[in-house]
Design a protein around this motif. Structure first.
Motif, PDB file in Angstrom:
ATOM      1  N   THR A 196      -6.975  13.432  14.363  1.00  0.00           N
ATOM      2  CA  THR A 196      -7.679  11.729  13.455  1.00  0.00           C
ATOM      3  C   THR A 196      -7.778  12.250  12.062  1.00  0.00           C
ATOM      4  O   THR A 196      -6.995  12.189  11.259  1.00  0.00           O
ATOM      5  N   ILE A 200      -5.111  11.414   9.406  1.00  0.00           N
ATOM      6  CA  ILE A 200      -5.750  10.517   8.159  1.00  0.00           C
ATOM      7  C   ILE A 200      -4.767  11.377   6.452  1.00  0.00           C
ATOM      8  O   ILE A 200      -4.540  10.896   5.916  1.00  0.00           O
ATOM      9  N   ARG A 201      -5.545  12.730   6.585  1.00  0.00           N
ATOM     10  CA  ARG A 201      -4.981  13.308   5.749  1.00  0.00           C
ATOM     11  C   ARG A 201      -3.748  14.122   5.676  1.00  0.00           C
ATOM     12  O   ARG A 201      -3.081  14.003   4.059  1.00  0.00           O
ATOM     13  N   ASN A 203      -1.121  11.379   7.245  1.00  0.00           N
ATOM     14  CA  ASN A 203      -0.429  10.707   6.025  1.00  0.00           C
ATOM     15  C   ASN A 203      -1.152   9.530   4.870  1.00  0.00           C
ATOM     16  O   ASN A 203      -0.539   8.694   4.191  1.00  0.00           O
ATOM     17  N   ASN A 204      -2.760   9.673   4.666  1.00  0.00           N
ATOM     18  CA  ASN A 204      -3.196   8.925   4.019  1.00  0.00           C
ATOM     19  C   ASN A 204      -4.384   9.755   2.688  1.00  0.00           C
ATOM     20  O   ASN A 204      -5.586   9.233   2.910  1.00  0.00           O
ATOM     21  N   LEU A 207      -7.314   7.846   0.791  1.00  0.00           N
ATOM     22  CA  LEU A 207      -8.304   7.388   2.554  1.00  0.00           C
ATOM     23  C   LEU A 207     -10.074   8.190   1.853  1.00  0.00           C
ATOM     24  O   LEU A 207     -10.930   7.824   2.232  1.00  0.00           O
ATOM     25  N   VAL A 229      -2.775   3.545   6.689  1.00  0.00           N
ATOM     26  CA  VAL A 229      -4.060   3.345   7.126  1.00  0.00           C
ATOM     27  C   VAL A 229      -3.829   3.861   8.373  1.00  0.00           C
ATOM     28  O   VAL A 229      -3.610   2.452   8.908  1.00  0.00           O
ATOM     29  N   GLY A 230      -3.996   5.407   8.883  1.00  0.00           N
ATOM     30  CA  GLY A 230      -3.389   5.038  10.289  1.00  0.00           C
ATOM     31  C   GLY A 230      -2.450   5.393  10.488  1.00  0.00           C
ATOM     32  O   GLY A 230      -1.216   5.481  11.490  1.00  0.00           O
TER      33      GLY A 230
END
Lengths: 549, 243
Positions: A196, A200-201, A203-204, A207, A229-230
């Motif tokens: 996870t 996140i790191r 992809n986005n 965030l 997000v996700g």
């Protein structure tokens, strides 16, 4: 399929019987408590969405992002909770010995157990999602079909974490049958949380940063960037799109709905075939390794002959149950992350007034966390006596004494926890000195009340036939205890906000102090806590003593 | 009140949601007596034992143990009882030794007595090194043996046992029989509920036959044989419980 329906029917009959056994007062109290919770949660979300809708540029974008973010967080939480409940549903449940001896195909057993597991792991989440769906729909004036279709989509969505969790467990238990439950939980939790974080790191990365700008263009870009997000490949994003498109009556809803439905079906089919191959094998292998026992010389190896033994028993049973301390460990890690995240507060909030407001909000947050911890760890403590209750009830020890031992121990641990959290967080926030003194005093009463509510309600509504503490906490009694605890914290915050506001107005806005109001509020808080400490314990003891075992 | 009686049950009734599981039981047991309660499934045997131990609340009636009313002084009365339920339960995450220590502590057994009695009982019930392993891996028979040890460790005067022989191997079953007979010699009172008729014949000083919540007959085996006109215990049982 017919075998699965047969097993499912047995579950439904059993559920109906348990509902029928409830008396009218209990049913009405359930309706009242759930009604209050759903109403309160609806109002909370409605206010947030209404506010966001009124914020220009970023508001409506953020509203959709919040929905996606919530469903993404729920997805991870459901994955973790499905892992914990799966271990007992698929390996430790007593009925498995019977089911595997019957001429039923393992696939049917898997589907029936998957259904049971998804219900246990997800229904509390669904209770929180419902007011979210309704408030979102009403804020955006969604058409009527939005409500049933949104709920149906969410139910489909809740199945995915169950299929992933069970498949991972079957494979690990088949490949490494010597691993104990706690090791399996460790491995899978590490795997999921690690993936996870990296997801996140990659992809986005925004965030994970704290955003600070007053430039509108930057703000809009930041909001738009949060689209991932996700990521668009995750079901949580699709659910967000489903809700968004449904509320606008857009035809794009069909695409996302069919995408979710087909992906969920694919996951169920893959999990079904994996279960056919791995489940029976892994269940047998685990049984074989578990039957090879080890000698244990614990602290209770020695005879003490006093009440200390009962306390030691509770501690040992807790320590030897991986589901218990693994979840406690996760709570601790999350709390440590939270405390460290507060270290930047003095940088962002340079004005002492705002730091003090943050410290009060921090107190409220810690109280809510403790309410959750109480339901998860204190509420099940009476039920976890299981059929050992025959021993306690038939022996010369009063139930009030048992409750007293459990209460004092849980209170001790809770006070250490709440005071520790307040101490470190207030240092990092650089709280007003008066708050340094006042909040820990209030925290003692909060701890005493929360322990009383959960222990008292746990005695009022025990489930001796359930050995999984997560399930006990997720049962009807646990949910009501959670709602009552949250309600208690809410009222506490409202009462304490009165003197806090008065003090802040005086200190920073130079308004006059109203001593009668402060004294009245503090006296009200004290009286309220006397009631919330003594009441639940008294009712719990009386209810338990009247109960036939 | 007859003080020489160890257990007195007066007009004991129990209702579960309109169903009368026990319809006015009267019984008196003396020291040194082994009373065996026989009856078909659902006759009210377990309900009777649970009422005496305080696991159930009577709808009507009174129970006295050594003259102590269990409703008025439950803790005092329960300190005189030892109870074994039909489905023995040991906390799965405790070892047998830890469980025994817990029970002995609850009954406040003195350390010296604990040392002496535990040693004797472990030997008598052939408790091996498995006592220090988690009970979640025990067989039914192993659990029964641990339960028998905890039962006798605190030296109760009234012993209540629901189905004592279930799951025991023949050797342990014999030990249990011998233990019960020696307890009788020590003037303890045993109230046993069972389906095992041969066991009842071997240990009972008095038998009771219960059906549909009513105690149909009590007496010695000879008295029951006379009433029923049968000699064999199985035939007596079937005759006295027939509809």
């Amino acid at each position: 399929m017919s075998e699965f329906l047969l097993l499912l029917n047995a579950r439904i009959i059993s559920f109906k019987s348990s509902v029928k056994s409830l008396n009218l007062i209990r049913i009405l109290s359930f309706i009242l408590v759930f009604g209050v919770f759903l109403g309160g949660a609806y109002y909370f979300f409605f206010r947030i969405f209404n506010y966001l809708l009124s914020v220009e540029i970023i508001g409506p974008v953020l509203m959709n992002k919040i929905i996606q973010m919530v469903f993404f967080i729920f997805f991870i939480m459901l994955l973790l909770s499905n892992i914990i409940t799966s271990l007992s549903t698929f390996y430790n449940s007593r009925e498995l010995q019977l089911l595997f001896a019957l001429p039923i195909r393992p696939g049917a057993i898997y589907l029936a157990k998957l259904f049971e597991n998804c219900v246990y792991a997800s229904w509390a989440t669904l209770i929180i999602i419902l007011p979210l769906i309704f408030s979102y729909g009403i804020t955006l004036r969604a058409p009527f079909q939005y409500y049933p279709l949104a709920i149906f989509s969410v139910i489909i969505y809740l199945i995915i974490p169950g299929t992933i969790a069970t498949s991972l467990i079957f494979i690990i238990r088949c490949l490494l049958p010597k691993l104990r439950s706690r090791d399996v939980i460790f491995i899978l939790f590490g795997l999921i949380l690690g993936l996870t974080f990296f997801y996140i790191r990659i992809n986005n990365p925004d965030l994970l940063k704290v955003f600070a700008t007053e430039n509108q263009r930057d703000l809009l870009m930041f909001a738009e960037n949060l689209t991932t997000v996700g990521g668009i490949y995750l079901p949580s994003t699709w659910v967000g799109y489903i809700l968004g498109t449904l509320s606008q009556g857009s035809a794009r809803f069909h695409f996302y709905f069919l995408l979710l439905l087909s992906v969920t079906s694919t996951f169920v089919i893959i999990a079904f075939y994996l279960a056919r191959f791995f489940y029976t094998r892994s269940w047998m292998l685990v049984g074989e390794y578990q039957s090879r026992m080890k000698k244990i010389h614990s602290v209770l190896y020695h005879y003490y002959g006093d009440a200390k033994t009962f306390l030691l028993k509770d501690i040992l049973v807790f320590v030897r149950e991986p589901i218990q301390w693994v979840q406690l460990g996760i709570f601790f890690i999350l709390l440590i992350i939270y405390i460290f995240s507060l270290r930047r507060t003095p940088i962002y909030f340079t004005i002492p007034l705002w730091r003090t407001v943050v410290s009060f909000a921090n107190f409220a947050y810690i109280c809510f966390i403790l309410a959750t911890l109480g339901v998860r760890f204190i509420f099940p403590s009476i039920s976890l006596e299981q059929y050992g209750i025959w021993l306690l009830r038939s022996s010369p020890i009063s139930f009030a004494r048992i409750i007293k031992i459990k209460y004092l121990f849980n209170l001790f641990v809770t006070i250490i926890l709440i005071e520790g959290l307040l101490f470190f967080s207030n240092i990092l926030i650089k709280t007003d000195p008066k708050f340094y003194i006042m909040l820990p005093i209030a925290a003692v009463l909060v701890a005493a009340s929360l322990v009383s509510i959960n222990l008292g309600w746990g005695a009022h509504y025990p489930q001796f036939n359930e050995d999984n503490p997560s399930r006990i906490a997720a049962g009807t009694g646990g949910i009501i205890a959670a709602l009552v605890s949250i309600g208690y914290v809410g009222i506490t915050i409202v009462i304490l906000a009165i003197p806090a506001y008065n003090y802040l107005s005086n200190t920073y806005l130079k308004k006059p102090l109203s001593y009668p109001l402060i004294i009245l509020s503090l006296a009200g808080f004290l009286l309220f806590n006397i009631f919330t400490i003594a009441g639940p314990l008294y009712l719990g003891i009386k209810s338990f003593q009247r109960r036939d075992i | 009140m007859n003080d020489s009686k160890r257990l007195i049950i007066k007009d004991l009734k129990k209702e579960f949601n309109g169903f009368w599981a026990l319809k006015g039981l009267n019984l008196e047991l003396s020291p040194g007596e082994i009373f065996v309660l026989l009856g078909p499934n659902g006759a009210g045997k377990t309900t009777t034992l649970k009422l005496i131990t305080g696991l159930l609340h009577p709808t009507q009636g009174e129970i006295f143990i050594e003259g102590i009313n269990i409703k008025e002084s439950p803790i005092k009365a329960k300190s005189l009882i030892g109870y074994v339920p039909d489905e023995p339960f040991i906390y799965p995450k405790l070892t047998g030794r830890e469980f025994i220590n817990l029970v002995a502590s609850i009954y406040r057994v003195k350390k010296a007595d604990y040392e002496k009695r535990s040693k004797e009982l472990f030997e008598k019930f052939d408790i091996g090194e498995w006592i220090d392993e988690l009970s979640e891996g025990y067989s039914h028979g192993m659990k029964q043996r641990i339960i028998m040890c905890q039962l006798l460790l605190h030296n109760p005067v009234l012993i209540l046992i629901d189905e004592p022989l279930v799951g025991l191997d023949p050797k342990t079953a014999r030990t249990v029989r011998e233990t019960f007979l020696s307890l009788k010699d020590q003037k303890k009172t045993l109230f046993i509920s069972t389906h095992t008729l041969s066991f009842a014949r071997e240990v009972a000083t008095r038998l009771g036959i219960i059906n549909h919540g009513e105690l149909k007959f009590t007496g010695t085996l000879e008295e029951l044989a006379e009433i029923s006109g049968r000699k064999n215990i199985e035939e007596i049982y079937l005759k006295l419980t027939e509809e």
